[in-house]
Design a protein around this motif. Structure first.
Motif, short mmCIF file in Angstrom:
data_model
loop_
_atom_site.label_atom_id
_atom_site.label_comp_id
_atom_site.label_asym_id
_atom_site.label_seq_id
_atom_site.Cartn_x
_atom_site.Cartn_y
_atom_site.Cartn_z
N LEU A 1 -16.57 -2.53 1.54
CA LEU A 1 -17.86 -1.93 1.22
C LEU A 1 -18.16 -2.04 -0.27
N MET A 2 -17.14 -1.84 -1.11
CA MET A 2 -17.33 -1.97 -2.54
C MET A 2 -17.68 -3.41 -2.93
N LEU A 3 -17.06 -4.38 -2.28
CA LEU A 3 -17.38 -5.78 -2.55
C LEU A 3 -18.82 -6.09 -2.17
N VAL A 4 -19.26 -5.57 -1.04
CA VAL A 4 -20.65 -5.78 -0.62
C VAL A 4 -21.61 -5.15 -1.64
N MET B 1 0.84 -1.20 0.00
CA MET B 1 0.00 0.00 0.00
C MET B 1 0.88 1.25 0.00
N SER B 2 0.54 2.23 -0.80
CA SER B 2 1.36 3.42 -0.92
C SER B 2 1.30 4.25 0.35
N SER B 3 2.34 5.06 0.58
CA SER B 3 2.38 5.92 1.75
C SER B 3 1.28 6.95 1.67
N GLN C 1 -4.52 2.14 6.29
CA GLN C 1 -4.79 0.75 5.92
C GLN C 1 -6.19 0.31 6.32
N THR C 2 -6.61 0.64 7.53
CA THR C 2 -7.93 0.20 7.99
C THR C 2 -9.04 0.83 7.15
N LEU C 3 -8.90 2.13 6.85
CA LEU C 3 -9.90 2.80 6.03
C LEU C 3 -9.90 2.22 4.63
N ASP C 4 -8.71 1.96 4.09
CA ASP C 4 -8.60 1.37 2.76
C ASP C 4 -9.29 0.02 2.70
#
Length: 233
Positions: free
Chosen positions: A16-19, A1-3, A7-10
């Motif tokens: 959410l997008m998968l749901v 993951m880029s700086s 991470q948790t929000l990502d």
């Protein structure tokens, strides 16, 4: 993951997008597997989203969008119209035709934005909220053409997918000719326009025979321009 990313929000947004794309079939184990997460982490993310009304866990364990996500979707449609308006208005001026943006809602295609060219005396008045089956009219066929290819796709959808635009005449209004292209909405790792249930097409309609070559070129360019806006390009 880029700086710079949280991470948790990502992970929460990815889940959410998968749901949103899962049509009520995904359980926590499925979400964990698809995101490469431990099930305990996926469970905590789902629990947090549920606390904010973004998802709901059904009795059978499937995760679906919650009331909070629905409320965001309602506001998003207004933002979508504001973002798309200049593109649709420019398309109307470039073609001298009534231009529109349409969205799939269930099995229907619904006009959510329309613009008429200035200085044109006779044109089609495409009322916002106009609804018709996806299988009829250029706008609906364009949305179907933007979906992944299916073995039972009808010929008009196959043709629209190959051409990059749908062309119809007299299907929704006698004498009216329509040209429409799918608007592709991107998301990380997803090559589909059906992101979070949003499927769009942009096009024009006129009560006369259109010069298809330049009009379809303008319509396809409008679809690309709107896609770039929606994808943040």
């Amino acid at each position: 993951m880029s700086s710079g990313k949280l991470q948790t929000l990502d992970r929460g947004i990815a889940l959410l997008m998968l749901v949103a794309r899962g049509e009520g079939r995904l359980k926590i184990a499925d979400l964990a597997d698809r995101l490469g997460l431990h099930r305990a982490i996926a469970y905590r993310i789902v629990a947090t989203l549920a606390d904010h009304g973004m998802v709901t866990r059904l009795p059978d364990g499937c995760i679906v969008l919650g009331s909070g996500a629905v409320m965001l979707g309602t506001h998003a449609e207004g933002s979508l119209r504001a973002l798309a308006r200049p593109v649709v208005e420019d398309l109307a001026e470039a073609t001298g035709c009534t231009a529109f943006l349409a969205m799939a809602q269930g099995g229907d295609c619904v006009a959510i934005l329309a613009a008429e060219p200035r200085g044109v005396i006779f044109n089609v008045h495409y009322r916002v909220g106009t609804r018709h089956p996806l299988e009829r009219g250029a706008s609906g066929l364009a949305i179907l053409a933007g979906r992944p290819e299916q073995p039972d796709d009808p010929e008009p959808v196959r043709r629209a997918r190959a051409d990059g635009f749908a062309l119809t005449q007299g299907e929704l209004q006698k004498g009216a000719m329509g040209v429409s292209s799918p608007v592709r909405i991107c998301a990380p790792g997803v090559e589909s326009q059906a992101i979070a249930g949003i499927e769009l097409s942009v096009g024009v309609v006129a009560l006369e025979t259109l010069d298809v070559a330049p009009v379809s070129t303008a319509v396809r360019q409008a679809a690309r321009d709107l896609s770039a806006l929606l994808c943040g390009a």
